[in-house]
Design an enzyme around this catalytic site. Structure first.
Site, PDB file in Angstrom:
ATOM      1  N   ASN A 163      38.610 -41.612   0.246  1.00  0.00           N
ATOM      2  CA  ASN A 163      38.483 -41.605   1.705  1.00  0.00           C
ATOM      3  C   ASN A 163      38.142 -42.983   2.238  1.00  0.00           C
ATOM      4  OD1 ASN A 163      35.504 -41.765   3.014  1.00  0.00           O
ATOM      5  ND2 ASN A 163      35.356 -41.050   0.904  1.00  0.00           N
ATOM      6  N   ASN A 167      21.481 -44.705   2.604  1.00  0.00           N
ATOM      7  CA  ASN A 167      22.852 -44.842   2.111  1.00  0.00           C
ATOM      8  C   ASN A 167      23.146 -46.314   1.853  1.00  0.00           C
ATOM      9  OD1 ASN A 167      25.584 -45.007   1.755  1.00  0.00           O
ATOM     10  ND2 ASN A 167      26.144 -43.781   3.534  1.00  0.00           N
ATOM     11  N   CYS A 214      28.216 -46.758   0.695  1.00  0.00           N
ATOM     12  CA  CYS A 214      29.597 -46.716   1.181  1.00  0.00           C
ATOM     13  C   CYS A 214      30.344 -47.991   0.817  1.00  0.00           C
ATOM     14  CB  CYS A 214      29.615 -46.549   2.699  1.00  0.00           C
ATOM     15  SG  CYS A 214      29.990 -44.885   3.173  1.00  0.00           S
ATOM     16  N   ASN A 223      27.321 -42.637  -5.032  1.00  0.00           N
ATOM     17  CA  ASN A 223      28.202 -42.642  -3.887  1.00  0.00           C
ATOM     18  C   ASN A 223      29.613 -42.890  -4.423  1.00  0.00           C
ATOM     19  OD1 ASN A 223      29.294 -42.958  -1.200  1.00  0.00           O
ATOM     20  ND2 ASN A 223      27.215 -43.385  -0.531  1.00  0.00           N
ATOM     21  N   CYS A 234      47.926 -22.775 -35.438  1.00  0.00           N
ATOM     22  CA  CYS A 234      48.821 -23.933 -35.223  1.00  0.00           C
ATOM     23  C   CYS A 234      50.177 -23.450 -34.710  1.00  0.00           C
ATOM     24  CB  CYS A 234      48.987 -24.686 -36.547  1.00  0.00           C
ATOM     25  SG  CYS A 234      50.152 -26.047 -36.425  1.00  0.00           S
ATOM     26  N   CYS A 252      53.682 -27.836 -33.045  1.00  0.00           N
ATOM     27  CA  CYS A 252      54.260 -28.731 -32.040  1.00  0.00           C
ATOM     28  C   CYS A 252      54.280 -30.167 -32.547  1.00  0.00           C
ATOM     29  CB  CYS A 252      53.475 -28.645 -30.731  1.00  0.00           C
ATOM     30  SG  CYS A 252      51.795 -29.327 -30.845  1.00  0.00           S
ATOM     31  N   CYS A 276      43.362 -35.975 -32.731  1.00  0.00           N
ATOM     32  CA  CYS A 276      44.268 -34.843 -32.976  1.00  0.00           C
ATOM     33  C   CYS A 276      43.797 -33.597 -32.238  1.00  0.00           C
ATOM     34  CB  CYS A 276      44.398 -34.582 -34.473  1.00  0.00           C
ATOM     35  SG  CYS A 276      42.815 -34.297 -35.305  1.00  0.00           S
TER      36      CYS A 276
HETATM   37  C1  LIG Z   1      35.184 -38.014   3.186  1.00  0.00           C
HETATM   38  C2  LIG Z   1      33.850 -38.420   2.629  1.00  0.00           C
HETATM   39  C3  LIG Z   1      32.879 -38.931   3.453  1.00  0.00           C
HETATM   40  C4  LIG Z   1      31.638 -39.311   2.928  1.00  0.00           C
HETATM   41  N1  LIG Z   1      30.689 -39.778   3.767  1.00  0.00           N
HETATM   42  C5  LIG Z   1      29.477 -40.112   3.271  1.00  0.00           C
HETATM   43  C6  LIG Z   1      28.434 -40.521   4.126  1.00  0.00           C
HETATM   44  O1  LIG Z   1      28.569 -40.545   5.353  1.00  0.00           O
HETATM   45  N2  LIG Z   1      27.261 -40.888   3.556  1.00  0.00           N
HETATM   46  C7  LIG Z   1      27.035 -40.855   2.211  1.00  0.00           C
HETATM   47  O2  LIG Z   1      25.942 -41.180   1.740  1.00  0.00           O
HETATM   48  N3  LIG Z   1      28.025 -40.443   1.387  1.00  0.00           N
HETATM   49  C8  LIG Z   1      29.209 -40.071   1.872  1.00  0.00           C
HETATM   50  N4  LIG Z   1      30.188 -39.619   1.020  1.00  0.00           N
HETATM   51  C9  LIG Z   1      29.933 -39.611  -0.433  1.00  0.00           C
HETATM   52  C10 LIG Z   1      29.434 -38.261  -0.920  1.00  0.00           C
HETATM   53  O3  LIG Z   1      28.186 -37.929  -0.343  1.00  0.00           O
HETATM   54  C11 LIG Z   1      29.272 -38.271  -2.470  1.00  0.00           C
HETATM   55  O4  LIG Z   1      28.317 -39.251  -2.828  1.00  0.00           O
HETATM   56  C12 LIG Z   1      30.546 -38.575  -3.210  1.00  0.00           C
HETATM   57  O5  LIG Z   1      31.647 -38.007  -2.535  1.00  0.00           O
HETATM   58  C13 LIG Z   1      30.513 -38.052  -4.653  1.00  0.00           C
HETATM   59  O6  LIG Z   1      30.317 -36.659  -4.711  1.00  0.00           O
HETATM   60  P1  LIG Z   1      31.537 -35.586  -4.871  1.00  0.00           P
HETATM   61  O7  LIG Z   1      32.317 -35.972  -6.095  1.00  0.00           O
HETATM   62  O8  LIG Z   1      30.866 -34.260  -4.971  1.00  0.00           O
HETATM   63  O9  LIG Z   1      32.366 -35.721  -3.628  1.00  0.00           O
HETATM   64  C14 LIG Z   1      31.402 -39.198   1.533  1.00  0.00           C
HETATM   65  C15 LIG Z   1      32.388 -38.651   0.720  1.00  0.00           C
HETATM   66  C16 LIG Z   1      33.592 -38.240   1.248  1.00  0.00           C
HETATM   67  C17 LIG Z   1      34.614 -37.622   0.337  1.00  0.00           C
END
Ligand SMILES: Cc1cc2nc3c(=O)[nH]c(=O)nc-3n(C[C@H](O)[C@H](O)[C@H](O)COP(=O)(O)O)c2cc1C
Length: 420
Positions: free
Chosen positions: A73, A132, A135, A200, A342, A345, A385
């Protein structure tokens, strides 16, 4: 029935299953429906100075027959006004006093900014804060998110500023986009964090369209790197949890996040030291009701194992996670083919010939049929294997007990004491 209640760094929750900050925790309507479905807590979609999001912004990696094996995303933090989020948090907390609401926060790395946002979200009754620092896109270009989270000094300083103002527990959410996550986990603990959460999303570019040559996803023909999550990232997240859980100088609870889809995934994170787990992609893919199976499955598993509560499970595998130098060099396993299962294959033969140790060979049975067997004296027990074998039960890896164990570290010590 086992007790699923947890006390995570002072945040109480009726089960260890929390929604991670993201699209499923964007509004009061969603969080309240999630609580009705059974989730014990929710980390609200990150609050800060609201942003403008682009469209489109998600993409899924379908692999083989599985949809959304990975998810990517380029969404930023909340694009809703802070006042609206705060009002909905207050309403939700009032209506669901026994559920945990954690406010995810991201502001510029300035002391007054952290103090101000902490005060505003604590005023509406949150149970805890999650910083956070993770990101990887958009906010990082403005010095926030993973741009802060990759610099241990900034993690420590901002955690410290938050703690100066905070009355509720502070969780620091770490970015995986770093060489050694224990460096930032340690910095968070030094800054006074009550807990850490990981991971994250991971920097990624999902793909390129072979017809248009556009990136996937793209915004009017232009694309950028995004954050990767979903089932594909679970092994990376689990190893990061293990790295932190095994460090005595990171003595804080861990909330495990990354690719968790079911109770088994959750239990693995707990065994590796996570005392709560968070879910984002799986809730986006399958809906809030997946938590019902998570609760039932974890309950049954704890009963089967004779454990009275979740906390009895947490950390049980931590002492089994070692450095490579502490593994027994004398331990041997060999592959054995089970002719009853087995399907001929020959994938094991090809894999062993082309990529392993050339020890699976053909022989002719008494009735003239050709079959495969392992020359055990030449098998190094690599597992290839059995990994490529499509027939369940057709290849077993058999332990060959050894009398004396010897690790690399012990070997080096002997060599330095007595010579090579
Ligand atoms: C579309 C999307 C938006 C997200 N927005 C945030 C956010 O605003 N703040 C945050 O800390 N993490 C955000 N995350 C991260 C998720 O909280 C999480 O850490 C990450 O997706 C891994 O977990 P998952 O595999 O269960 O998705 C976002 C993830 C996705 C997919």
């Amino acid at each position: 029935m086992a007790d699923l209640h947890i006390d995570f760094a002072g945040i109480k929750s009726k089960n260890p299953f929390w929604l991670a900050s993201g699209p499923p925790t964007n509004t009061g309507y969603q969080v309240q429906r999630a609580f009705d479905a059974g989730w014990g807590g929710a980390v609200w979609k990150t609050l800060g100075d609201p942003v403008i999001n682009v469209t489109s912004r998600f993409s899924g990696l379908n692999y083989g027959g599985q949809r959304v094996a990975g998810f990517n995303n380029i969404e930023l933090i909340t694009d809703r006004p802070l006042e609206v989020n705060l009002r909905e948090i207050r309403e939700t907390k009032r209506a669901y006093p026994d559920h945990a609401i954690i406010a995810s926060l991201m502001v510029e790395p300035k002391q007054e900014k952290w103090h101000e946002i902490v005060k505003r979200v604590e005023d509406v009754g949150v149970d805890g804060l999650e910083l956070n620092f993770g990101c990887p896109h958009g906010m990082a270009e403005r010095g926030m998110g993973s741009a802060s989270g990759q610099v241990p000094e900034l993690v420590e300083k901002q955690t410290y500023w938050t703690k100066e103002a905070a009355e509720t527990p502070v969780i620091v959410k770490l970015t995986p986009n770093i060489t050694d996550i224990t460096a930032t986990a340690y910095a968070a603990a030094q800054g006074g964090a009550d807990a850490i959460s990981m991971i994250n999303t991971i920097n990624s570019l999902m793909g390129v369209d072979l017809d248009t040559w556009n990136t996937i996803p793209n915004v009017a023909g232009k694309g950028t790197h995004g954050g990767y999550c979903g089932p594909a990232v679970k092994p990376i997240a689990l190893s990061m949890v293990a790295e932190c859980a095994t460090q005595p100088d990171i003595p804080v609870p861990i909330s495990g996040i990354g690719g968790i889809e079911n109770w088994q995934d959750a239990a693995e994170f707990m065994l590796m030291g996570a005392s709560s787990v968070q879910v984002c992609t799986a809730a986006m893919h399958h809906g809030f009701r997946i938590v019902e199976d998570m609760i039932d499955g974890l309950n049954n598993y704890l009963d089967e194992k004779g454990l009275a509560s979740v906390s009895d499970l947490v950390g049980r595998s931590v002492s089994k996670y070692k450095k490579w130098g502490d593994l027994d060099l004398n331990h041997k396993v060999v592959a054995r083919i089970n002719q009853d299962y087995c399907i001929h294959c020959n994938k094991c033969h090809i894999a062993c010939e082309d990529a392993a140790h050339q020890c699976i060979e053909f022989y002719t049975e008494s009735d003239g049929t050709r079959a495969l067997k392992v020359r055990e004296q030449d098998c190094v027990g690599c597992n290839l294997c059995s990994i490529v074998c499509p027939a369940e039960g057709a290849i077993d890896m058999i332990d060959q007990p050894s009398d004396v164990s010897m690790t690399w570290n012990e070997r080096q010590r002997l060599i330095s004491t007595f010579g090579g």
